[in-house]
Design a protein around this motif. Structure first.
Motif, short mmCIF file in Angstrom:
data_model
loop_
_atom_site.label_atom_id
_atom_site.label_comp_id
_atom_site.label_asym_id
_atom_site.label_seq_id
_atom_site.Cartn_x
_atom_site.Cartn_y
_atom_site.Cartn_z
N VAL A 18 -49.40 12.37 -21.83
CA VAL A 18 -48.70 11.87 -20.64
C VAL A 18 -49.74 11.42 -19.63
O VAL A 18 -50.72 12.13 -19.36
N ASP A 19 -49.55 10.23 -19.06
CA ASP A 19 -50.43 9.73 -18.01
C ASP A 19 -50.11 10.50 -16.73
O ASP A 19 -49.06 10.33 -16.12
N SER A 20 -51.01 11.37 -16.32
CA SER A 20 -50.74 12.24 -15.18
C SER A 20 -50.77 11.52 -13.84
O SER A 20 -50.47 12.12 -12.82
N THR A 21 -51.09 10.24 -13.84
CA THR A 21 -51.06 9.47 -12.59
C THR A 21 -49.82 8.60 -12.46
O THR A 21 -49.57 8.03 -11.40
N ASP A 22 -49.04 8.49 -13.51
CA ASP A 22 -47.89 7.57 -13.51
C ASP A 22 -46.58 8.33 -13.31
O ASP A 22 -45.80 8.56 -14.22
N ARG A 23 -46.34 8.72 -12.08
CA ARG A 23 -45.13 9.47 -11.73
C ARG A 23 -43.86 8.65 -11.95
O ARG A 23 -42.80 9.20 -12.20
N ASN A 24 -43.96 7.34 -11.85
CA ASN A 24 -42.79 6.47 -12.00
C ASN A 24 -42.21 6.48 -13.41
O ASN A 24 -41.04 6.17 -13.59
N ARG A 25 -43.01 6.84 -14.39
CA ARG A 25 -42.53 6.82 -15.78
C ARG A 25 -42.26 8.21 -16.34
O ARG A 25 -41.98 8.36 -17.53
N MET A 26 -42.29 9.21 -15.49
CA MET A 26 -42.08 10.58 -15.98
C MET A 26 -40.66 10.79 -16.51
O MET A 26 -40.47 11.55 -17.45
N THR A 27 -39.68 10.13 -15.94
CA THR A 27 -38.31 10.26 -16.45
C THR A 27 -38.25 9.72 -17.87
O THR A 27 -37.68 10.35 -18.77
N GLU A 28 -38.86 8.58 -18.09
CA GLU A 28 -38.90 8.00 -19.44
C GLU A 28 -39.68 8.91 -20.40
O GLU A 28 -39.24 9.15 -21.52
N ALA A 29 -40.80 9.44 -19.94
CA ALA A 29 -41.61 10.33 -20.78
C ALA A 29 -40.81 11.58 -21.15
O ALA A 29 -40.87 12.04 -22.28
N LYS A 30 -40.05 12.11 -20.19
CA LYS A 30 -39.23 13.30 -20.45
C LYS A 30 -38.15 12.98 -21.49
O LYS A 30 -37.94 13.74 -22.42
#
Length: 81
Positions: A18-30
């Motif tokens: 997980v890219d720990s700087t990309d908060r905008n894509r955390m929903t997609e990552a989850k």
């Protein structure tokens, strides 16, 4: 959503980065992570936070919350670093 495991039969484990700087894509990552783990053929998972050397990276605790790691751990052991 189709899971990646159909493309990799006999998978022994997954390292989910997980890219720990990309908060905008955390929903997609989850969503992708939970989709992978919803498979009948469960495999061990390690979650790695990438880019932790940058100032704006997420803390491990924020990643746990955003990926809902506690929900995963209710049914499967997960390592994260």
């Amino acid at each position: 959503m189709e899971t990646l495991l159909v493309y990799y039969p006999n998978t022994q484990g997954i390292v989910y980065v997980v890219d720990s700087t990309d908060r905008n894509r955390m929903t997609e990552a989850k969503e992708v992570l939970h989709n992978i783990l919803s498979e009948d053929e469960r495999v061990p998972v390690a979650i790695a936070l990438n880019k932790r050397d940058l100032k704006n990276c997420m803390a491990k605790e924020e990643m746990e919350e955003r990926l809902e790691v506690s929900e995963i751990q209710k049914r499967d052991p997960v390592e994260y670093f």
